[in-house]
Motif scaffolding. Structure first.
Motif, PDB file in Angstrom:
ATOM      1  N   ILE A 390       0.410   5.402  -9.531  1.00 16.83           N
ATOM      2  CA  ILE A 390      -0.873   5.982  -9.928  1.00 16.83           C
ATOM      3  C   ILE A 390      -1.942   5.684  -8.879  1.00 16.83           C
ATOM      4  O   ILE A 390      -2.729   6.555  -8.498  1.00 16.83           O
ATOM      5  CB  ILE A 390      -1.305   5.443 -11.308  1.00 16.83           C
ATOM      6  CG1 ILE A 390      -0.383   5.996 -12.399  1.00 16.83           C
ATOM      7  CG2 ILE A 390      -2.750   5.800 -11.614  1.00 16.83           C
ATOM      8  CD1 ILE A 390      -0.490   7.475 -12.617  1.00 16.83           C
ATOM      9  N   MET A 391      -1.986   4.433  -8.400  1.00 12.80           N
ATOM     10  CA  MET A 391      -2.988   4.071  -7.395  1.00 12.80           C
ATOM     11  C   MET A 391      -2.784   4.867  -6.120  1.00 12.80           C
ATOM     12  O   MET A 391      -3.743   5.299  -5.469  1.00 12.80           O
ATOM     13  CB  MET A 391      -2.914   2.569  -7.106  1.00 12.80           C
ATOM     14  CG  MET A 391      -3.261   1.681  -8.294  1.00 12.80           C
ATOM     15  SD  MET A 391      -4.916   1.966  -8.954  1.00 12.80           S
ATOM     16  CE  MET A 391      -5.913   1.368  -7.597  1.00 12.80           C
ATOM     17  N   ALA A 392      -1.516   5.089  -5.711  1.00 16.61           N
ATOM     18  CA  ALA A 392      -1.233   5.873  -4.509  1.00 16.61           C
ATOM     19  C   ALA A 392      -1.721   7.303  -4.670  1.00 16.61           C
ATOM     20  O   ALA A 392      -2.311   7.886  -3.747  1.00 16.61           O
ATOM     21  CB  ALA A 392       0.264   5.842  -4.217  1.00 16.61           C
ATOM     22  N   LEU A 393      -1.499   7.889  -5.849  1.00 18.41           N
ATOM     23  CA  LEU A 393      -1.957   9.255  -6.078  1.00 18.41           C
ATOM     24  C   LEU A 393      -3.480   9.338  -6.091  1.00 18.41           C
ATOM     25  O   LEU A 393      -4.063  10.321  -5.629  1.00 18.41           O
ATOM     26  CB  LEU A 393      -1.392   9.766  -7.402  1.00 18.41           C
ATOM     27  CG  LEU A 393       0.108  10.095  -7.401  1.00 18.41           C
ATOM     28  CD1 LEU A 393       0.591  10.397  -8.815  1.00 18.41           C
ATOM     29  CD2 LEU A 393       0.408  11.272  -6.482  1.00 18.41           C
ATOM     30  N   MET A 394      -4.127   8.301  -6.624  1.00 16.52           N
ATOM     31  CA  MET A 394      -5.594   8.296  -6.627  1.00 16.52           C
ATOM     32  C   MET A 394      -6.143   8.195  -5.218  1.00 16.52           C
ATOM     33  O   MET A 394      -7.118   8.859  -4.855  1.00 16.52           O
ATOM     34  CB  MET A 394      -6.102   7.142  -7.490  1.00 16.52           C
ATOM     35  CG  MET A 394      -5.796   7.316  -8.967  1.00 16.52           C
ATOM     36  SD  MET A 394      -6.506   6.022 -10.010  1.00 16.52           S
ATOM     37  CE  MET A 394      -8.222   6.414  -9.877  1.00 16.52           C
ATOM     38  N   ARG A 395      -5.488   7.371  -4.381  1.00 15.47           N
ATOM     39  CA  ARG A 395      -5.914   7.304  -2.983  1.00 15.47           C
ATOM     40  C   ARG A 395      -5.658   8.632  -2.285  1.00 15.47           C
ATOM     41  O   ARG A 395      -6.470   9.085  -1.468  1.00 15.47           O
ATOM     42  CB  ARG A 395      -5.154   6.193  -2.250  1.00 15.47           C
ATOM     43  CG  ARG A 395      -5.495   4.799  -2.700  1.00 15.47           C
ATOM     44  CD  ARG A 395      -5.092   3.747  -1.668  1.00 15.47           C
ATOM     45  NE  ARG A 395      -3.680   3.877  -1.297  1.00 15.47           N
ATOM     46  CZ  ARG A 395      -2.688   3.340  -1.962  1.00 15.47           C
ATOM     47  NH1 ARG A 395      -2.930   2.654  -3.090  1.00 15.47           N
ATOM     48  NH2 ARG A 395      -1.435   3.467  -1.551  1.00 15.47           N
ATOM     49  N   ALA A 398      -8.285  11.090  -3.112  1.00 14.54           N
ATOM     50  CA  ALA A 398      -9.556  10.743  -2.491  1.00 14.54           C
ATOM     51  C   ALA A 398      -9.517  10.943  -0.971  1.00 14.54           C
ATOM     52  O   ALA A 398     -10.455  10.616  -0.274  1.00 14.54           O
ATOM     53  CB  ALA A 398      -9.915   9.295  -2.795  1.00 14.54           C
ATOM     54  N   GLY A 399      -8.410  11.486  -0.455  1.00 16.47           N
ATOM     55  CA  GLY A 399      -8.340  11.737   0.980  1.00 16.47           C
ATOM     56  C   GLY A 399      -7.413  10.819   1.727  1.00 16.47           C
ATOM     57  O   GLY A 399      -7.244  10.967   2.935  1.00 16.47           O
ATOM     58  N   GLY A 400      -6.807   9.815   1.022  1.00 10.90           N
ATOM     59  CA  GLY A 400      -5.909   8.880   1.703  1.00 10.90           C
ATOM     60  C   GLY A 400      -4.526   9.470   1.866  1.00 10.90           C
ATOM     61  O   GLY A 400      -4.212  10.574   1.389  1.00 10.90           O
ATOM     62  N   GLU A 401      -3.661   8.767   2.524  1.00 16.08           N
ATOM     63  CA  GLU A 401      -2.299   9.210   2.747  1.00 16.08           C
ATOM     64  C   GLU A 401      -1.459   8.933   1.514  1.00 16.08           C
ATOM     65  O   GLU A 401      -1.549   7.882   0.900  1.00 16.08           O
ATOM     66  CB  GLU A 401      -1.699   8.471   3.947  1.00 16.08           C
ATOM     67  CG  GLU A 401      -0.258   8.886   4.243  1.00 16.08           C
ATOM     68  CD  GLU A 401       0.316   8.110   5.404  1.00 16.08           C
ATOM     69  OE1 GLU A 401      -0.432   7.313   5.978  1.00 16.08           O
ATOM     70  OE2 GLU A 401       1.492   8.310   5.728  1.00 16.08           O
ATOM     71  N   LEU A 402      -0.643   9.916   1.115  1.00 16.10           N
ATOM     72  CA  LEU A 402       0.233   9.756  -0.046  1.00 16.10           C
ATOM     73  C   LEU A 402       1.354   8.805   0.279  1.00 16.10           C
ATOM     74  O   LEU A 402       2.079   8.979   1.241  1.00 16.10           O
ATOM     75  CB  LEU A 402       0.806  11.133  -0.439  1.00 16.10           C
ATOM     76  CG  LEU A 402       1.675  11.149  -1.683  1.00 16.10           C
ATOM     77  CD1 LEU A 402       0.837  10.765  -2.893  1.00 16.10           C
ATOM     78  CD2 LEU A 402       2.291  12.522  -1.868  1.00 16.10           C
ATOM     79  N   ARG A 403       1.503   7.742  -0.548  1.00 19.12           N
ATOM     80  CA  ARG A 403       2.552   6.758  -0.317  1.00 19.12           C
ATOM     81  C   ARG A 403       3.607   6.887  -1.390  1.00 19.12           C
ATOM     82  O   ARG A 403       3.313   7.159  -2.552  1.00 19.12           O
ATOM     83  CB  ARG A 403       1.975   5.333  -0.357  1.00 19.12           C
ATOM     84  CG  ARG A 403       0.901   5.118   0.690  1.00 19.12           C
ATOM     85  CD  ARG A 403       0.408   3.677   0.649  1.00 19.12           C
ATOM     86  NE  ARG A 403       1.418   2.760   1.097  1.00 19.12           N
ATOM     87  CZ  ARG A 403       1.986   1.850   0.314  1.00 19.12           C
ATOM     88  NH1 ARG A 403       1.694   1.780  -0.931  1.00 19.12           N
ATOM     89  NH2 ARG A 403       2.895   1.018   0.800  1.00 19.12           N
ATOM     90  N   SER A 404       4.856   6.653  -1.018  1.00 14.74           N
ATOM     91  CA  SER A 404       5.941   6.743  -1.986  1.00 14.74           C
ATOM     92  C   SER A 404       5.872   5.567  -2.938  1.00 14.74           C
ATOM     93  O   SER A 404       5.428   4.493  -2.592  1.00 14.74           O
ATOM     94  CB  SER A 404       7.303   6.718  -1.263  1.00 14.74           C
ATOM     95  OG  SER A 404       7.409   7.840  -0.391  1.00 14.74           O
ATOM     96  N   ALA A 405       6.302   5.817  -4.160  1.00 14.02           N
ATOM     97  CA  ALA A 405       6.287   4.727  -5.147  1.00 14.02           C
ATOM     98  C   ALA A 405       7.376   3.747  -4.795  1.00 14.02           C
ATOM     99  O   ALA A 405       8.395   4.103  -4.247  1.00 14.02           O
ATOM    100  CB  ALA A 405       6.539   5.288  -6.548  1.00 14.02           C
TER     101      ALA A 405
END
Length: 405
Positions: A390-395, A398-405
């Motif tokens: 969830i935090m990765a998707l929120m980042r 907001a313009g951040g890079e998508l990180r794998s769970a």
């Protein structure tokens, strides 16, 4: 022109329906009603933000009330004050004439006072032979008396909102301190974990706190900060359990070796099969489902799921999210058994959240059903929680890079 208790303004100032309604409302005052003028002033001052008033307007109202000779506002003693602009400016701490006129207009527009203009626009009073005022032209304070209960309720709302904001700020301060010190302790003591990423998430959250936040803003960041704290504690707790299990295993081996050191190497077969013992399937270990994350946080991280609510509704609760997840499950080709396994292992709310996350990352996942089964297995082993995803998707949103769970 006068119609009953309604008076049109003098000069170029225009009449409006709102002005008529306010004057009619102010005229509808219960006989014998009175109120301490400074009590209602404090309520208006407290509720000034809800009434659209600035501090200067409150200062002008304070000055107007000082010209009312009694401490109690009542129709019996008249409700019109008639000071000149020069007198008002002096009691309003020397406020400039143009500023004074602007804030008088603001008080009128807000329905705090209204003008009772004379035929020539001047402010004065007619007195009887005994000195009592028969007719006065100036500013009527009748709205203060008519709306006193409304102002009191608005003031209570402001006080309660301030109390809740203070509590939310206190909770955020404590949660922020906890996360900061937990991360620092983990790094200093060499605990396993991607602490650099977690620290970056913490810094980003702190950076989003406005200079003068509303309660809604504070509570939203508090939800995310609480999730981050729970994730840090979860990582540390999992590591502590792993260390305890390793320690117990070492103690068991030492106990076996010490109990019969001579016969161990000679008599123990190399495998259970050599002992003739049947192979037993290791029992499936299912982790206790974690509680769901805050729904508003999930909807910020996974906005796409809202488009799949049956009958075009909105997601206002967990039932709506789970209904939408069933629609998405079918669309993504996730089998009913895979989804049911996820519900049994994660809990229905978390399974729906996982589907919402998969929908957001649909372009990066080849097999949504296989991916969900993998998340379910990792959850069973205690190796997965939805927080980082969830935090990765929120980042990412907001313009951040998508990180794998």
């Amino acid at each position: 022109m006068q119609i009953g208790n309604v008076t049109a303004p003098f000069g170029p100032r225009r009449m409006s329906i709102a002005l008529v309604n306010r004057q009619v409302q102010a005229a509808d005052i219960k006989a014998g009603k009175s109120i301490d003028k400074w009590k209602v002033f404090r309520d208006v001052s407290e509720a000034r933000g809800l009434l659209g008033l600035q501090d200067r307007a409150i200062t002008v109202l304070d000055a107007l009330l000082s010209f009312y000779p009694k401490s109690e506002l009542s129709e019996e003693h008249g409700l019109v004050v008639f000071p000149s602009n020069e007198q008002l400016s002096h009691r309003a701490h020397g406020i400039a004439g143009t500023t004074l006129r602007r804030h008088l207009a603001v008080l009128v527009d807000a329905g705090i006072i209204f003008r009772r203009d004379s035929p020539n626009g001047k402010r004065y009073a007619h007195r009887a032979r005994g000195g009592e005022i028969e007719q006065a032209y100036g500013f009527s304070l009748a709205p203060l008396l008519a709306r006193v209960e409304e102002f009191a309720i608005l003031a209570q709302q402001v006080v309660e909102e301030r109390r809740l904001l203070k509590r939310a700020k206190e909770a955020l301060t404590i949660c922020r301190r906890d996360v900061r010190k937990l991360i620092t302790a983990a790094v200093e003591e060499g605990a396993d974990g991607d602490w650099e990423t977690i620290d970056a998430m913490f810094v980003a959250l702190v950076g989003r706190i406005p200079r003068s936040p509303s309660r809604t803003e504070v509570e939203a960041i508090l939800d995310e900060m609480g999730l981050l704290r729970d994730e840090v504690l979860n990582i540390l707790n999992m590591q502590q359990k792993a260390e305890k299990m390793d320690s117990n295993a070492v103690q068991i081996r030492c106990h076996i070796q010490n109990s019969n050191p001579e016969s161990l190497s000679e008599l123990e077969p190399r495998s259970r099969k050599e002992q003739g013992a049947p192979l037993e399937k290791e029992p499936k270990r299912i982790a206790k489902p974690m509680g769901p994350l805050p729904l508003n946080m999930i909807l910020r991280a996974c906005p796409e799921i809202a488009a799949y609510v049956p009958q075009g509704g909105a997601i206002s609760g967990w039932r709506d999210l789970m209904s939408a997840a069933i629609v998405v499950r079918t669309m993504l080709g996730i089998s009913p058994s895979a989804y049911q396994d996820a519900c049994d292992t994660m809990g229905a709310e978390n399974a729906a959240t996982a589907v919402a996350c998969i929908l957001e990352r649909e372009g990066h996942i080849n097999s949504p059903g296989g991916y969900l089964r993998d998340l379910t297995r990792r959850t069973e082993r205690g190796e997965f929680s939805l927080g980082p995803m969830i935090m990765a998707l929120m980042r990412s949103s907001a313009g951040g890079e998508l990180r794998s769970a």
